[in-house]
Scaffold this motif. Structure first.
Motif, PDB file in Angstrom:
ATOM      1  N   ASN A 184     -17.072  15.231 -48.787  1.00 11.49           N
ATOM      2  CA  ASN A 184     -18.043  14.559 -47.981  1.00 11.49           C
ATOM      3  C   ASN A 184     -19.362  15.411 -48.503  1.00 11.49           C
ATOM      4  O   ASN A 184     -19.392  16.500 -49.265  1.00 11.49           O
ATOM      5  CB  ASN A 184     -17.731  14.774 -46.687  1.00 11.49           C
ATOM      6  N   ALA A 185     -20.740  14.950 -48.117  1.00  8.14           N
ATOM      7  CA  ALA A 185     -21.729  15.477 -48.752  1.00  8.14           C
ATOM      8  C   ALA A 185     -21.728  16.986 -48.271  1.00  8.14           C
ATOM      9  O   ALA A 185     -22.177  17.832 -49.227  1.00  8.14           O
ATOM     10  CB  ALA A 185     -23.031  14.676 -47.969  1.00  8.14           C
ATOM     11  N   GLU A 186     -21.265  17.245 -47.126  1.00  5.78           N
ATOM     12  CA  GLU A 186     -21.458  18.885 -46.626  1.00  5.78           C
ATOM     13  C   GLU A 186     -20.793  19.784 -47.746  1.00  5.78           C
ATOM     14  O   GLU A 186     -21.203  20.584 -48.222  1.00  5.78           O
ATOM     15  CB  GLU A 186     -21.219  18.871 -45.246  1.00  5.78           C
ATOM     16  N   ALA A 187     -19.234  19.293 -48.004  1.00  8.90           N
ATOM     17  CA  ALA A 187     -18.416  20.009 -48.885  1.00  8.90           C
ATOM     18  C   ALA A 187     -18.790  20.127 -50.161  1.00  8.90           C
ATOM     19  O   ALA A 187     -18.895  21.150 -50.937  1.00  8.90           O
ATOM     20  CB  ALA A 187     -17.170  19.319 -48.614  1.00  8.90           C
ATOM     21  N   VAL A 188     -19.618  18.896 -50.676  1.00  5.82           N
ATOM     22  CA  VAL A 188     -19.782  18.905 -52.122  1.00  5.82           C
ATOM     23  C   VAL A 188     -21.115  19.671 -52.153  1.00  5.82           C
ATOM     24  O   VAL A 188     -21.070  20.373 -53.236  1.00  5.82           O
ATOM     25  CB  VAL A 188     -20.172  17.344 -52.375  1.00  5.82           C
ATOM     26  N   SER A 189     -21.927  19.781 -51.311  1.00  8.86           N
ATOM     27  CA  SER A 189     -23.165  20.865 -51.519  1.00  8.86           C
ATOM     28  C   SER A 189     -22.637  22.125 -51.442  1.00  8.86           C
ATOM     29  O   SER A 189     -23.583  23.092 -51.941  1.00  8.86           O
ATOM     30  CB  SER A 189     -24.068  20.433 -50.236  1.00  8.86           C
ATOM     31  N   ARG A 190     -21.457  22.883 -51.112  1.00  9.11           N
ATOM     32  CA  ARG A 190     -21.033  23.928 -51.236  1.00  9.11           C
ATOM     33  C   ARG A 190     -20.285  24.097 -52.356  1.00  9.11           C
ATOM     34  O   ARG A 190     -20.156  25.360 -52.724  1.00  9.11           O
ATOM     35  CB  ARG A 190     -20.248  24.403 -49.723  1.00  9.11           C
ATOM     36  N   ALA A 191     -19.567  23.474 -52.851  1.00 10.78           N
ATOM     37  CA  ALA A 191     -18.424  23.615 -53.803  1.00 10.78           C
ATOM     38  C   ALA A 191     -18.972  23.711 -55.232  1.00 10.78           C
ATOM     39  O   ALA A 191     -19.692  22.933 -55.564  1.00 10.78           O
ATOM     40  CB  ALA A 191     -17.293  22.411 -53.657  1.00 10.78           C
ATOM     41  N   PRO A 192     -18.606  24.607 -55.903  1.00 12.24           N
ATOM     42  CA  PRO A 192     -19.032  24.939 -57.472  1.00 12.24           C
ATOM     43  C   PRO A 192     -18.511  23.792 -58.285  1.00 12.24           C
ATOM     44  O   PRO A 192     -17.239  23.582 -58.295  1.00 12.24           O
ATOM     45  CB  PRO A 192     -18.542  26.241 -57.532  1.00 12.24           C
ATOM     46  N   ALA A 193     -19.050  23.093 -58.804  1.00 11.26           N
ATOM     47  CA  ALA A 193     -18.956  22.130 -59.806  1.00 11.26           C
ATOM     48  C   ALA A 193     -19.134  22.570 -61.459  1.00 11.26           C
ATOM     49  O   ALA A 193     -19.491  23.870 -61.686  1.00 11.26           O
ATOM     50  CB  ALA A 193     -19.313  20.675 -59.881  1.00 11.26           C
ATOM     51  N   VAL A 194     -18.442  21.926 -62.425  1.00 19.34           N
ATOM     52  CA  VAL A 194     -18.889  22.263 -63.844  1.00 19.34           C
ATOM     53  C   VAL A 194     -19.670  21.401 -64.313  1.00 19.34           C
ATOM     54  O   VAL A 194     -19.194  19.721 -64.343  1.00 19.34           O
ATOM     55  CB  VAL A 194     -17.637  22.681 -64.759  1.00 19.34           C
ATOM     56  N   VAL A 195     -20.783  21.369 -65.284  1.00 12.14           N
ATOM     57  CA  VAL A 195     -21.457  20.329 -65.732  1.00 12.14           C
ATOM     58  C   VAL A 195     -21.409  20.864 -67.433  1.00 12.14           C
ATOM     59  O   VAL A 195     -21.489  22.017 -67.561  1.00 12.14           O
ATOM     60  CB  VAL A 195     -22.760  20.096 -65.510  1.00 12.14           C
ATOM     61  N   PHE A 196     -21.582  19.928 -68.356  1.00 11.44           N
ATOM     62  CA  PHE A 196     -21.702  20.328 -69.760  1.00 11.44           C
ATOM     63  C   PHE A 196     -22.765  21.222 -70.305  1.00 11.44           C
ATOM     64  O   PHE A 196     -22.850  22.192 -70.806  1.00 11.44           O
ATOM     65  CB  PHE A 196     -21.498  19.240 -70.681  1.00 11.44           C
ATOM     66  N   ASP A 197     -24.060  20.538 -69.676  1.00 15.36           N
ATOM     67  CA  ASP A 197     -25.471  21.057 -70.174  1.00 15.36           C
ATOM     68  C   ASP A 197     -26.318  20.348 -69.117  1.00 15.36           C
ATOM     69  O   ASP A 197     -26.008  19.776 -68.414  1.00 15.36           O
ATOM     70  CB  ASP A 197     -25.715  21.108 -71.588  1.00 15.36           C
ATOM     71  N   ARG A 198     -27.676  20.805 -69.437  1.00 18.66           N
ATOM     72  CA  ARG A 198     -28.584  20.352 -68.495  1.00 18.66           C
ATOM     73  C   ARG A 198     -28.934  19.030 -68.444  1.00 18.66           C
ATOM     74  O   ARG A 198     -29.755  18.303 -67.708  1.00 18.66           O
ATOM     75  CB  ARG A 198     -30.050  21.125 -68.542  1.00 18.66           C
ATOM     76  N   PHE A 199     -28.601  18.424 -69.743  1.00 17.25           N
ATOM     77  CA  PHE A 199     -28.635  16.780 -69.837  1.00 17.25           C
ATOM     78  C   PHE A 199     -27.556  16.092 -69.558  1.00 17.25           C
ATOM     79  O   PHE A 199     -27.479  14.623 -69.456  1.00 17.25           O
ATOM     80  CB  PHE A 199     -29.243  16.525 -71.481  1.00 17.25           C
ATOM     81  N   ASP A 200     -26.458  16.674 -69.108  1.00 23.88           N
ATOM     82  CA  ASP A 200     -25.217  16.051 -68.659  1.00 23.88           C
ATOM     83  C   ASP A 200     -25.493  15.368 -67.407  1.00 23.88           C
ATOM     84  O   ASP A 200     -25.587  15.845 -66.352  1.00 23.88           O
ATOM     85  CB  ASP A 200     -24.004  16.848 -68.681  1.00 23.88           C
ATOM     86  N   ASP A 201     -25.338  13.924 -67.267  1.00 21.84           N
ATOM     87  CA  ASP A 201     -25.707  13.265 -66.254  1.00 21.84           C
ATOM     88  C   ASP A 201     -24.430  12.785 -65.474  1.00 21.84           C
ATOM     89  O   ASP A 201     -24.689  12.056 -64.115  1.00 21.84           O
ATOM     90  CB  ASP A 201     -26.449  12.059 -66.507  1.00 21.84           C
ATOM     91  N   MET A 202     -23.411  12.785 -65.835  1.00 21.81           N
ATOM     92  CA  MET A 202     -21.988  12.530 -65.395  1.00 21.81           C
ATOM     93  C   MET A 202     -21.854  12.668 -63.837  1.00 21.81           C
ATOM     94  O   MET A 202     -21.594  12.080 -63.019  1.00 21.81           O
ATOM     95  CB  MET A 202     -20.754  12.616 -66.399  1.00 21.81           C
ATOM     96  N   HIS A 203     -21.610  14.233 -63.967  1.00 21.92           N
ATOM     97  CA  HIS A 203     -21.556  14.670 -62.330  1.00 21.92           C
ATOM     98  C   HIS A 203     -22.702  14.333 -61.695  1.00 21.92           C
ATOM     99  O   HIS A 203     -22.394  14.138 -60.431  1.00 21.92           O
ATOM    100  CB  HIS A 203     -21.545  16.247 -62.517  1.00 21.92           C
ATOM    101  N   THR A 204     -24.018  14.271 -61.904  1.00 25.04           N
ATOM    102  CA  THR A 204     -25.058  14.188 -61.118  1.00 25.04           C
ATOM    103  C   THR A 204     -25.052  12.608 -60.782  1.00 25.04           C
ATOM    104  O   THR A 204     -25.307  12.399 -59.489  1.00 25.04           O
ATOM    105  CB  THR A 204     -26.198  14.151 -62.004  1.00 25.04           C
ATOM    106  N   LEU A 205     -24.608  11.937 -61.583  1.00 24.83           N
ATOM    107  CA  LEU A 205     -24.324  10.278 -60.905  1.00 24.83           C
ATOM    108  C   LEU A 205     -23.327  10.216 -59.985  1.00 24.83           C
ATOM    109  O   LEU A 205     -23.375   9.672 -59.130  1.00 24.83           O
ATOM    110  CB  LEU A 205     -24.416   9.383 -62.267  1.00 24.83           C
ATOM    111  N   PHE A 206     -22.307  10.921 -60.262  1.00 27.51           N
ATOM    112  CA  PHE A 206     -21.021  10.945 -59.409  1.00 27.51           C
ATOM    113  C   PHE A 206     -21.351  11.281 -58.051  1.00 27.51           C
ATOM    114  O   PHE A 206     -20.965  10.605 -57.254  1.00 27.51           O
ATOM    115  CB  PHE A 206     -19.773  11.809 -59.893  1.00 27.51           C
ATOM    116  N   VAL A 207     -22.168  12.302 -57.934  1.00 26.72           N
ATOM    117  CA  VAL A 207     -22.443  12.884 -56.774  1.00 26.72           C
ATOM    118  C   VAL A 207     -23.505  12.194 -55.927  1.00 26.72           C
ATOM    119  O   VAL A 207     -23.326  11.880 -54.773  1.00 26.72           O
ATOM    120  CB  VAL A 207     -23.025  14.395 -56.879  1.00 26.72           C
ATOM    121  N   SER A 208     -24.482  11.870 -56.920  1.00 24.85           N
ATOM    122  CA  SER A 208     -25.713  10.972 -56.190  1.00 24.85           C
ATOM    123  C   SER A 208     -25.040   9.586 -55.411  1.00 24.85           C
ATOM    124  O   SER A 208     -25.529   9.107 -54.401  1.00 24.85           O
ATOM    125  CB  SER A 208     -26.574  10.808 -56.947  1.00 24.85           C
TER     126      SER A 208
END
Length: 305
Positions: A184-208
């Motif tokens: 859920n939004a609250e849990a996702v805001s606290r949990a550390p994720a992993v991204v490839f680099d600053r251009f990696d949009d996959m996790h950004t799109l997944f979350v948004s």
């Protein structure tokens, strides 16, 4: 307009490869002034600079295109050597391939291994995000690119490799700590994720798309390695999107669990190559397309311009 003298392109390539005019002259067994003259003649032909005169020199945009042309010609020449030489022998062909890290970590090397074992192919892998690999083909740095873009460059072909499925995974202990009530939004805001680099949009799109959280609204580690993604997930320090192909044993054993069953991410991948390729290059494309389609289980789709 006078045509290209390939000695000029050879000089450009030598300057870039050796990091300067002096070392380029040594590599070509000519004087430094001769190298400078060839570069000047090439710049006169195209009416613009082809090098940024810094240490080491860097190619301009047109310089990159000229480098790409020279390296493609070199590949074609090397492929023809067996037909031109009396003994029919030639060394392996070196092919620069722009690939995403996930393809490299899963199917690409097994697909290329028969040609490498036969010593007909040497590879130069350029690793980048699948949304940017096509730029490497466009600039001439690579002669093949694995991309999520379906539209080929002019003179090239884009053939479907298949669909790579990504799952959002973590360890059971990580889930119990950060997602006891699911994502859920609250849990996702606290949990550390992993991204490839600053251009990696996959996790950004997944979350948004799922939780309407902006990029600053969640934590992330930046790690430029697919294998490290898996390692961090298994260590229980983060959750992340990983190709299903890469973690089937961990899923089967329960070491990693799918946080969003049936709601992962898919990426269509395409093999971009020049339409005129032949010889070892054509063998390489055929081997990679066949291996990927068998691995991904998707039929052939081809687009060309």
């Amino acid at each position: 307009m006078k045509g290209l003298d390939y000695r000029w392109l050879e000089a450009l390539d030598a300057v870039i490869a050796n990091g300067g005019f002096d070392k380029a002259a040594e590599a070509l067994f000519i004087t430094q002034s001769a190298v400078s003259q060839r570069i000047k003649q090439l710049e006169t032909l195209v009416a613009q600079p082809i090098l940024i005169r810094e240490t080491p020199p860097q190619p301009t945009a047109i310089g990159k295109k000229l480098l790409g042309l020279h390296r493609r010609v070199q590949l074609l020449e090397k492929e023809m050597l067996p037909e031109l030489t009396p003994d029919g022998l030639a060394g392996p062909v070196t092919v620069p391939i722009a690939t995403n890290a996930d393809s490299l970590a899963t199917w690409l090397l097994p697909a290329l291994s028969p040609l490498m074992k036969a010593q007909t192919l040497e590879i130069n892998l350029i690793v980048d995000d699948e949304s940017r690999t096509l730029n490497r083909l466009r600039s001439g740095e690579a002669v093949v690119a694995i991309s999520n873009e379906a539209t080929p460059l002019k003179g090239c072909v884009a053939e479907s490799l298949g669909v790579m499925e990504y799952l959002c995974v973590c360890t059971p202990a990580f889930k119990a700590t950060y997602f006891p009530d699911g994502l859920n939004a609250e849990a996702v805001s606290r949990a550390p994720a992993v991204v490839f680099d600053r251009f990696d949009d996959m996790h950004t799109l997944f979350v948004s798309e799922r939780f309407q959280l902006p990029t600053p609204g969640w934590r992330s580690h930046m790690v430029r390695s697919s294998e490290a993604f898996v390692k961090m997930a298994k260590l229980g320090v983060a959750y992340c999107l990983i190709p299903r192909l890469q973690i089937e044993p961990e899923l089967a054993s329960g070491e990693l669990i799918d946080l969003c069953p049936g709601d992962g991410v898919i990426r269509h991948l395409y093999w971009h190559h020049f339409a005129t390729e032949s010889g070892v290059l054509a063998e390489m494309s055929s081997a990679c397309l066949n291996y990927a389609r068998k691995t991904f289980g998707e039929g052939k789709i081809s687009r060309t311009v």
